[in-house]
Design an enzyme around this catalytic site. Structure first.
Site, short mmCIF file in Angstrom:
data_model
loop_
_atom_site.label_atom_id
_atom_site.label_comp_id
_atom_site.label_asym_id
_atom_site.label_seq_id
_atom_site.Cartn_x
_atom_site.Cartn_y
_atom_site.Cartn_z
N PRO A 6 0.72 -1.16 0.01
CA PRO A 6 -0.04 0.05 0.02
C PRO A 6 0.91 1.12 -0.07
O PRO A 6 1.73 1.42 0.56
CB PRO A 6 -0.84 -0.15 1.32
CG PRO A 6 -0.51 -1.55 1.73
CD PRO A 6 0.62 -2.00 1.16
N GLU A 7 0.70 2.28 -0.87
CA GLU A 7 1.29 3.43 -1.04
C GLU A 7 0.43 4.57 -0.28
O GLU A 7 -0.71 4.37 0.15
CB GLU A 7 1.75 3.72 -2.40
CG GLU A 7 2.72 2.59 -3.07
CD GLU A 7 3.80 3.13 -3.84
OE1 GLU A 7 3.92 4.47 -3.93
OE2 GLU A 7 4.09 2.39 -4.81
N HIS A 97 -5.92 -14.31 9.47
CA HIS A 97 -5.10 -13.23 9.52
C HIS A 97 -5.90 -11.81 9.98
O HIS A 97 -5.53 -10.72 10.03
CB HIS A 97 -4.67 -12.95 8.19
CG HIS A 97 -3.80 -14.03 7.43
ND1 HIS A 97 -2.72 -14.68 8.31
CD2 HIS A 97 -4.18 -14.62 6.39
CE1 HIS A 97 -2.60 -15.50 7.19
NE2 HIS A 97 -3.30 -15.65 6.21
N ARG A 115 0.71 -11.13 5.60
CA ARG A 115 2.35 -11.41 5.76
C ARG A 115 3.14 -10.70 7.06
O ARG A 115 4.08 -11.05 7.14
CB ARG A 115 2.81 -10.59 4.53
CG ARG A 115 2.44 -11.67 3.18
CD ARG A 115 3.11 -11.18 1.94
NE ARG A 115 4.54 -11.13 2.35
CZ ARG A 115 5.42 -10.97 1.33
NH1 ARG A 115 5.13 -10.93 -0.06
NH2 ARG A 115 6.78 -11.06 1.59
#
Ligand SMILES: [Zn+2]
Length: 282
Positions: A6-7, A97, A115
């Protein structure tokens, strides 16, 4: 496989959604289902935050800060694969998650991260400036202190290619791999140029290009957010319309490079892919 993390535009969009949903709400409880993120979720985080009110939600670099009214702030980072789910209903079955669940008077905020490179932590609000996470941060792309002169001073000695230097968070924070390529395309500057070779005017053009590119992406994120939000309330990634990123061999929007020299090029710089038009970007 190279993952697009994500930016800044995505973080900005998610921050806006959180603001709209839970700013002003009271934290009822925090459930930590797994503390093993990039840094451990502090064991006392639920205790430090329950019954506090959410005062303010803002973005600091690619972090989301949630100020509480008891002198503490949550610090969230999406890492490589972090997602935020915002749900109005309490009756929800958790997914794999889903690591941290914030129960508030205005619904649930779920932090999901496959992750586990992301963060969900807490610090005293008046200690944020000194938190190790923010110690070496450069300027935000929209900070008015970000000027051509500022970059000139930082780039003076740099023989490194401009694309690589744009990813250095200690100079400008929040530009990731996608928008480094996109901003350089917008500025018509080759990603291979040595940073020190950029003139004052080049740098002015580059700063404007960075802001224009990010603003466009933030707007796109904001306008697609409603459609983008899945029934499970998740928001994580939205696909922006990129000019060059991931478009190797295609024609760029502003020229006929595909006929001239095979279209958008893909090269590797510092272990990451760079995309550019060899014809327009000099
Ligand atoms: Zn082109």
């Amino acid at each position: 496989v190279e993952l697009d993390m994500p930016e800044l535009p995505e973080v900005e969009t998610i921050k806006e959604a959180l603001k709209r949903s839970v700013e002003g709400a009271k934290v009822l409880s925090v459930e930590v289902r797994s503390p093993h993120l990039r840094e451990q979720v502090p064991t006392n985080l639920p205790q430090l935050s329950s019954s506090a009110q959410i005062l303010r939600i803002y973005r600091l670099a690619k972090y989301i800060i949630i100020d509480l009214n008891n002198g503490y702030s949550f610090i969230l980072h999406l890492g490589m694969s972090g997602r935020i789910k915002i749900l109005e209903s309490e009756s929800v079955s958790y997914e794999k998650h889903d690591h941290v669940i914030l129960h508030t008077t205005k619904g649930l905020v779920i932090y999901n991260d496959a992750r586990r490179f992301g963060l969900f932590t807490i610090d005293k609000t008046d200690h944020l400036q000194k938190n190790h996470l923010f110690e070496h941060l450069g300027l935000d792309p929209f900070d008015e202190q970000l000027t051509a002169t500022y970059l000139e001073n930082h780039f003076k000695q740099k023989q490194t290619a401009i694309k690589i230097v744009l990813l250095d968070q200690s100079i400008i924070n929040g530009i990731g791999n996608i928008y480094a390529s996109e901003a350089l395309y917008e500025a018509r500057i080759s990603p291979l140029r040595k940073s020190s070779s950029l003139t004052h005017t080049d740098l002015e053009v580059l700063i404007n290009a960075i802001r224009k590119t990010l603003t466009k992406a933030i707007k796109a994120g904001g306008s697609t957010l409603k459609d983008y939000r899945k029934p499970d309330g998740s928001m994580g990634y939205f696909q922006n319309q990129h000019c060059v990123y991931n478009k190797e061999g295609q024609r760029c929007p502003d020229c006929t490079c595909s006929e001239i020299d095979g279209g958008i090029k893909r090269i590797t710089q510092g272990g990451r892919s760079t995309f550019y038009c060899g014809y327009l970007q000099k």
